[in-house]
Design a protein around this motif. Structure first.
Motif, PDB file in Angstrom:
ATOM      1  N   GLU A  44       0.804  -1.215   0.000  1.00  0.00           N
ATOM      2  CA  GLU A  44       0.000   0.000   0.000  1.00  0.00           C
ATOM      3  C   GLU A  44       0.839   1.267   0.000  1.00  0.00           C
ATOM      4  OE1 GLU A  44      -0.511  -2.502   2.112  1.00  0.00           O
ATOM      5  OE2 GLU A  44      -2.553  -3.209   1.801  1.00  0.00           O
ATOM      6  N   CYS A  48       0.157   2.316  -6.414  1.00  0.00           N
ATOM      7  CA  CYS A  48      -1.211   2.797  -6.551  1.00  0.00           C
ATOM      8  C   CYS A  48      -1.624   2.550  -8.002  1.00  0.00           C
ATOM      9  CB  CYS A  48      -1.293   4.284  -6.204  1.00  0.00           C
ATOM     10  SG  CYS A  48      -2.970   4.931  -6.204  1.00  0.00           S
ATOM     11  N   LEU A  89      -4.862  -6.114  -3.353  1.00  0.00           N
ATOM     12  CA  LEU A  89      -3.925  -5.136  -2.804  1.00  0.00           C
ATOM     13  C   LEU A  89      -4.033  -3.796  -3.525  1.00  0.00           C
ATOM     14  CD1 LEU A  89      -0.782  -7.382  -2.240  1.00  0.00           C
ATOM     15  CD2 LEU A  89      -2.323  -6.448  -0.500  1.00  0.00           C
ATOM     16  N   GLN A  92      -7.104  -2.054  -2.160  1.00  0.00           N
ATOM     17  CA  GLN A  92      -6.840  -1.546  -0.816  1.00  0.00           C
ATOM     18  C   GLN A  92      -5.989  -0.280  -0.866  1.00  0.00           C
ATOM     19  OE1 GLN A  92      -5.106  -4.977   1.145  1.00  0.00           O
ATOM     20  NE2 GLN A  92      -6.985  -5.313   2.298  1.00  0.00           N
ATOM     21  N   SER A  93      -5.028  -0.245  -1.752  1.00  0.00           N
ATOM     22  CA  SER A  93      -4.161   0.919  -1.878  1.00  0.00           C
ATOM     23  C   SER A  93      -4.961   2.138  -2.326  1.00  0.00           C
ATOM     24  CB  SER A  93      -3.029   0.634  -2.858  1.00  0.00           C
ATOM     25  OG  SER A  93      -2.176   1.743  -2.960  1.00  0.00           O
ATOM     26  N   GLU A  96      -7.051   3.338   0.537  1.00  0.00           N
ATOM     27  CA  GLU A  96      -6.263   4.047   1.546  1.00  0.00           C
ATOM     28  C   GLU A  96      -5.957   5.471   1.105  1.00  0.00           C
ATOM     29  OE1 GLU A  96      -1.983   3.717   3.736  1.00  0.00           O
ATOM     30  OE2 GLU A  96      -3.071   1.851   3.392  1.00  0.00           O
TER      31      GLU A  96
END
Length: 114
Positions: A44, A48, A89, A92-93, A96
């Motif tokens: 993360e 991106c 992933l 999620q990045s 975030e």
């Protein structure tokens, strides 16, 4: 072994626009590279969007593996489990980044009101 860490750089920036990541990619492209793997400590904080695939492809073209703790070692995009993990992933990045943006804007609004 060498350590590359971009402090104060947005993960949304391309690896080529981040000083340490750019230095890592330049070292990977040199004739006397001296390493055969890159270990990313936290997905993360490193990637991106589609950056992961671009970096993985650039490193693989030079015979360098990309390792992630979440993958338990080197990433193999031929493995369906690794493909699913990378999609998760990446999501999620992005989440975030949006969460951090929301917190910063909320704090700025609070400060402006105060």
């Amino acid at each position: 072994m060498a350590e590359y860490f971009d402090e104060g750089c947005s993960r949304r920036s391309s690896w080529l626009k981040r000083p340490a990541a750019s230095a890592l990619m330049a070292a990977a492209g040199s004739v006397d590279c001296g390493f055969d793997a890159v270990i990313v400590g936290e997905y993360e904080r490193a990637f991106c969007g589609n950056q992961f695939r671009d970096v993985l492809a650039a490193l693989a073209a030079r015979g360098i593996q990309l390792w992630l703790p979440e993958a338990g070692g080197p990433v193999d995009l031929e493995d369906p489990a690794h493909q699913a993990l990378m999609l998760l992933l990446g999501s999620q990045s992005r989440r975030e980044v949006l969460r951090a943006r929301h917190r910063v804007l909320a704090a700025m609004r609070t400060q402006a009101c105060a």
